[in-house]
Design a protein around this motif. Sequence first.
Motif, PDB file in Angstrom:
ATOM      1  N   GLU A  78       0.826  -1.208   0.000  1.00  0.00           N
ATOM      2  CA  GLU A  78       0.000   0.000   0.000  1.00  0.00           C
ATOM      3  C   GLU A  78       0.861   1.259   0.000  1.00  0.00           C
ATOM      4  O   GLU A  78       2.082   1.208   0.154  1.00  0.00           O
ATOM      5  CB  GLU A  78      -0.928  -0.031   1.223  1.00  0.00           C
TER       6      GLU A  78
ATOM      7  N   SER B 262       4.031   2.244   2.322  1.00  0.00           N
ATOM      8  CA  SER B 262       4.555   1.007   2.923  1.00  0.00           C
ATOM      9  C   SER B 262       6.070   1.027   2.918  1.00  0.00           C
ATOM     10  O   SER B 262       6.708   1.554   2.001  1.00  0.00           O
ATOM     11  CB  SER B 262       4.057  -0.210   2.140  1.00  0.00           C
TER      12      SER B 262
ATOM     13  N   GLU C 125       4.646   0.271  -5.059  1.00  0.00           N
ATOM     14  CA  GLU C 125       3.283   0.437  -4.561  1.00  0.00           C
ATOM     15  C   GLU C 125       2.299  -0.274  -5.491  1.00  0.00           C
ATOM     16  O   GLU C 125       2.464  -0.276  -6.707  1.00  0.00           O
ATOM     17  CB  GLU C 125       2.944   1.932  -4.493  1.00  0.00           C
ATOM     18  N   ASN C 126       1.295  -0.908  -4.886  1.00  0.00           N
ATOM     19  CA  ASN C 126       0.233  -1.654  -5.583  1.00  0.00           C
ATOM     20  C   ASN C 126       0.662  -3.026  -6.083  1.00  0.00           C
ATOM     21  O   ASN C 126      -0.166  -3.760  -6.650  1.00  0.00           O
ATOM     22  CB  ASN C 126      -0.373  -0.851  -6.741  1.00  0.00           C
TER      23      ASN C 126
END
Length: 452
Positions: A158, A161, A201-202
């Motif tokens: 996320e 993070s 991210e993701n």
Amino acid sequence: MKIVIVGAGVVGEALCSELSEINNDVILIEKEEDILNKVIEKNDITGLAGNGASYENLLEAGVDSADIFIAVTEADELNIISCIMAKKLGAKYTIARVRNPEYTTNMRFVREELGISMMINPEEEAAKTIMNTLKFPNAESVDTFFSNRANILELVIEKDSQLSGMQLKNMDSRSEDKVIICIVERGKEIIIPTGDFILAENDTIYVTGTNDAVTNFYDKMGYKKNKDIKSVMLIGGGTLSHYLLKKLIRRKKQVKVIEEERETAKKLSNSYLNAIVVKGDETDQELLLNEGIEKYDAVIAATDNDEENMVLSMFAKSVSSGKIITQMNRTLLLPLLEKYEFCTPIVPKKVISDIIIRVVRSKMNIKGSKMNTLHRFGDNRVEAIVFEINEKSKSIGIPLKDLEILPEVIIAGILRREELTYPGGNDTIEVNDKVMIITTRKGVEDFDDILR
């Protein structure tokens, strides 16, 4: 291998599709001729219209020479009877799907006395999957290996993070216990990463390690923003809830069940004295609010209606920050659930079809290293397989850094006697080791298949 399947429902059709693709001779018995013809048209199999417990039909299907016989109709009794008959006729290995709790309590007797090799209960297996998921509220899925000594967690990286931007070879310095990020999904791409890979991210990552190591990683990387799950609301008191209640109460969770049918509610109340059972309309939002749905750490929508479960999960998500789990009896709505990511879907029929596939594939390789466990991830594009190494393997005694392993394969764990290790380049594989590999390669049936 010759495989006879009785029943062309969701499970039977999935088994026909997958088992016929890996060079098995599959014969399907289904009483509804229209359904039978549809499955035959889609898959490279043969079929027989009729009763799967008929002596004549079983003989015509060639059960007497079958390597595996699988009965997965909606009727427990038919599955049990057809497996008994198949075994008597000469089928080497028999599998029966059995859902009724009254039968499952006597599974050992049925297996030993009646000769059924394996009895599998979709709701009980789904309940085990849910209990694993509840250990790690932020995980998309949790799978266990090496007799529950190790986990593989599916997590999403996320925003903000610690993992975002981290190079995998630098990860050990930030964790006391070794874990391996063995799979990365980035968009539609599936990657078996090397040490130079940089997380973003993701990304969806799959993390494996011992139970303690995975738990420490999960906490240190900030995933425990949801508090430990101490309370659960079950919406629907069907078979899945029956098995879940046993496990939740054993773990000392506070449980409340909402069930519309008076007799079912009464039976659950009498059977599980430590649970609160409320008789009421499961879809009544005002009732759910009055019963404090927003206060529960987890909400599980487990009615018999997929559409109701989906709507209930959406409502639960709108009022609760807890973990939302949704039972699905069909796979039709799964793409929608996965697109909007407001819940974790559990499909009991898919759970048992995956287990049966593992069993069948473990029986296919009888000369090489035995396949003990098979799990699949990323829309079945990645497999995690545990092999028990025999003395014929070419890998024995060679340091891993010197093994010529094919691309898109990593060795993720070795269980030697009772000790589980996450190996480095100087470690070796020995006879009787249980070795877990992660791969995107198809057709890996023996450990030596991963060697050049």
